[in-house]
Design a protein around this motif. Sequence first.
Motif, mmCIF file in Angstrom:
data_model
loop_
_atom_site.group_PDB
_atom_site.id
_atom_site.type_symbol
_atom_site.label_atom_id
_atom_site.label_comp_id
_atom_site.label_asym_id
_atom_site.label_seq_id
_atom_site.Cartn_x
_atom_site.Cartn_y
_atom_site.Cartn_z
ATOM 1 N N VAL A 66 0.831 -1.206 0.000
ATOM 2 C CA VAL A 66 0.000 0.000 0.000
ATOM 3 C C VAL A 66 0.864 1.254 0.000
ATOM 4 O O VAL A 66 0.635 2.185 -0.783
ATOM 5 N N VAL A 67 1.863 1.284 0.858
ATOM 6 C CA VAL A 67 2.751 2.459 0.921
ATOM 7 C C VAL A 67 3.453 2.664 -0.412
ATOM 8 O O VAL A 67 3.555 3.792 -0.918
ATOM 9 N N ALA A 68 3.924 1.578 -1.020
ATOM 10 C CA ALA A 68 4.586 1.685 -2.322
ATOM 11 C C ALA A 68 3.602 2.158 -3.393
ATOM 12 O O ALA A 68 3.952 2.969 -4.260
ATOM 13 N N GLY A 69 2.361 1.672 -3.322
ATOM 14 C CA GLY A 69 1.357 2.057 -4.301
ATOM 15 C C GLY A 69 0.977 3.531 -4.224
ATOM 16 O O GLY A 69 0.616 4.136 -5.235
ATOM 17 N N LEU A 70 1.067 4.089 -3.036
ATOM 18 C CA LEU A 70 0.784 5.522 -2.883
ATOM 19 C C LEU A 70 1.874 6.388 -3.499
ATOM 20 O O LEU A 70 1.624 7.530 -3.903
ATOM 21 N N ALA A 71 3.088 5.831 -3.542
ATOM 22 C CA ALA A 71 4.221 6.522 -4.186
ATOM 23 C C ALA A 71 4.418 7.937 -3.663
ATOM 24 O O ALA A 71 4.681 8.872 -4.424
ATOM 25 N N GLY A 72 4.263 8.102 -2.354
ATOM 26 C CA GLY A 72 4.516 9.404 -1.742
ATOM 27 C C GLY A 72 3.397 10.412 -1.856
ATOM 28 O O GLY A 72 3.548 11.552 -1.402
ATOM 29 N N ARG A 73 2.273 10.023 -2.446
ATOM 30 C CA ARG A 73 1.161 10.970 -2.584
ATOM 31 C C ARG A 73 0.516 11.260 -1.231
ATOM 32 O O ARG A 73 0.472 10.409 -0.357
ATOM 33 N N SER A 74 -0.015 12.452 -1.094
ATOM 34 C CA SER A 74 -0.686 12.839 0.140
ATOM 35 C C SER A 74 -2.128 12.353 0.126
ATOM 36 O O SER A 74 -2.773 12.293 -0.925
ATOM 37 N N ILE A 75 -2.631 12.022 1.308
ATOM 38 C CA ILE A 75 -4.045 11.690 1.468
ATOM 39 C C ILE A 75 -4.618 12.549 2.588
ATOM 40 O O ILE A 75 -3.894 13.005 3.476
ATOM 41 N N ASP A 76 -5.913 12.747 2.534
ATOM 42 C CA ASP A 76 -6.606 13.516 3.571
ATOM 43 C C ASP A 76 -7.300 12.602 4.579
ATOM 44 O O ASP A 76 -7.464 12.982 5.736
ATOM 45 N N ILE A 77 -7.718 11.431 4.126
ATOM 46 C CA ILE A 77 -8.498 10.523 4.967
ATOM 47 C C ILE A 77 -8.003 9.099 4.753
ATOM 48 O O ILE A 77 -7.820 8.663 3.614
ATOM 49 N N MET A 119 1.017 8.654 9.139
ATOM 50 C CA MET A 119 0.820 9.780 10.054
ATOM 51 C C MET A 119 1.505 11.061 9.578
ATOM 52 O O MET A 119 0.902 12.152 9.653
ATOM 53 N N PRO A 120 2.742 11.014 9.066
ATOM 54 C CA PRO A 120 3.358 12.277 8.622
ATOM 55 C C PRO A 120 2.557 13.004 7.552
ATOM 56 O O PRO A 120 2.381 14.226 7.618
ATOM 57 N N THR A 121 2.045 12.262 6.558
ATOM 58 C CA THR A 121 1.279 12.942 5.511
ATOM 59 C C THR A 121 -0.063 13.434 6.029
ATOM 60 O O THR A 121 -0.550 14.493 5.618
ATOM 61 N N LEU A 122 -0.679 12.717 6.964
ATOM 62 C CA LEU A 122 -1.934 13.179 7.545
ATOM 63 C C LEU A 122 -1.723 14.441 8.376
ATOM 64 O O LEU A 122 -2.524 15.386 8.318
ATOM 65 N N ARG A 123 -0.648 14.474 9.146
ATOM 66 C CA ARG A 123 -0.348 15.670 9.950
ATOM 67 C C ARG A 123 -0.115 16.886 9.061
ATOM 68 O O ARG A 123 -0.481 18.017 9.418
ATOM 69 N N ALA A 124 0.485 16.665 7.910
ATOM 70 C CA ALA A 124 0.832 17.779 7.028
ATOM 71 C C ALA A 124 -0.388 18.397 6.346
ATOM 72 O O ALA A 124 -0.294 19.506 5.821
ATOM 73 N N ARG A 125 -1.525 17.712 6.377
ATOM 74 C CA ARG A 125 -2.693 18.219 5.668
ATOM 75 C C ARG A 125 -3.423 19.329 6.419
ATOM 76 O O ARG A 125 -4.219 20.053 5.838
ATOM 77 N N GLY A 126 -3.196 19.470 7.721
ATOM 78 C CA GLY A 126 -3.912 20.480 8.498
ATOM 79 C C GLY A 126 -5.252 19.966 8.979
ATOM 80 O O GLY A 126 -5.538 19.991 10.171
ATOM 81 N N GLU A 127 -6.073 19.505 8.060
ATOM 82 C CA GLU A 127 -7.347 18.857 8.392
ATOM 83 C C GLU A 127 -7.318 17.458 7.775
ATOM 84 O O GLU A 127 -7.173 17.307 6.565
ATOM 85 N N ALA A 128 -7.442 16.455 8.614
ATOM 86 C CA ALA A 128 -7.380 15.071 8.134
ATOM 87 C C ALA A 128 -8.270 14.196 9.007
ATOM 88 O O ALA A 128 -8.791 14.635 10.035
ATOM 89 N N MET A 129 -8.425 12.939 8.594
ATOM 90 C CA MET A 129 -9.291 12.039 9.339
ATOM 91 C C MET A 129 -8.791 10.605 9.221
ATOM 92 O O MET A 129 -8.281 10.193 8.180
ATOM 93 N N GLN A 165 -4.592 10.932 21.856
ATOM 94 C CA GLN A 165 -3.262 11.390 21.458
ATOM 95 C C GLN A 165 -3.316 12.504 20.424
ATOM 96 O O GLN A 165 -2.486 13.420 20.436
ATOM 97 N N LEU A 166 -4.278 12.417 19.512
ATOM 98 C CA LEU A 166 -4.326 13.350 18.380
ATOM 99 C C LEU A 166 -5.237 14.549 18.619
ATOM 100 O O LEU A 166 -5.445 15.360 17.717
ATOM 101 N N LYS A 167 -5.754 14.669 19.823
ATOM 102 C CA LYS A 167 -6.602 15.818 20.142
ATOM 103 C C LYS A 167 -5.838 17.116 19.899
ATOM 104 O O LYS A 167 -4.719 17.298 20.371
ATOM 105 N N GLY A 168 -6.439 18.008 19.140
ATOM 106 C CA GLY A 168 -5.826 19.296 18.875
ATOM 107 C C GLY A 168 -4.849 19.319 17.714
ATOM 108 O O GLY A 168 -4.270 20.365 17.422
ATOM 109 N N THR A 169 -4.687 18.201 17.020
ATOM 110 C CA THR A 169 -3.728 18.151 15.911
ATOM 111 C C THR A 169 -4.366 18.440 14.558
ATOM 112 O O THR A 169 -3.656 18.596 13.571
ATOM 113 N N GLY A 170 -5.692 18.439 14.488
ATOM 114 C CA GLY A 170 -6.359 18.591 13.207
ATOM 115 C C GLY A 170 -6.701 17.266 12.563
ATOM 116 O O GLY A 170 -7.333 17.235 11.500
#
Length: 240
Positions: A66-77, A119-129, A165-170
């Motif tokens: 799955v990680v390889a298939g994403l090829a570094g792309r960002s996701i929101d959810i 987690m790194p790409t989700l954190r970078a989105r500002g708003e994620a789920m 843990q993720l309270k307040g992180t977006g």
Amino acid sequence: MRLQGKTILLTGGTDGIGLRLARQLRDKGASLIVTGRTPERIAAAQTEGFEVIAADLAGPGGVEAVVAGLAGRSIDILINNAGMGAEHDFRVAPPVAEDDERTFWLNLHAPIRLIARLMPTLRARGEAMIVNVTSGLAIAPNAGSPVYCASKAALRSYTLALRAQLKGTGIHVLEALPPVVETQMTASRAGSKLAPEECARQIIAAMESGKDEANVGMVRVLRAVYSLSPALARSIMLRF
């Protein structure tokens, strides 16, 4: 959360609840990347226009695929929907250890590892789920499928702690708890089953409204009974 324009990674998105989620989320204007492991279902989902990453998440190689298939792309959810059950009932037959291991991998280890890797790409989105699909059986187990119940209860516990843990992180953490749904996994079971389309609709409504839990269908009743008497809820469910 407004779903239009969001990029969503949905595991187990080529069949059952997952395929209905994929269709309804696309109708909301989201972009879907789904995972699947059966060639025929992958081909069918691709025919519908979905991008599919072939991955068997019932083992460590699936997460890497799955990680390889994403090829570094960002996701929101991230929706951890893929799941399975193992026959583990001593009243019927001895359990198969390999089936138990695959169940724990798919239902518990894969969601945890995907969350950690993404987690790194989700954190970078500002708003994620993050949406973890557990089960009503995570609240109170039945007697016939203890390994499935245990894996879903463990994911529920993880989800509760992750939300804190993720309270307040977006990053919003939603737990979806379906009842028995009409899917291939439940085909041999008798009794009332919720349509997968309705299950998907209720989960998406919870995503849009920002709820912490989507208690789907009859799980709302189970939650109410459990809030009054956990012992009564367990007693009722263990009869099945």
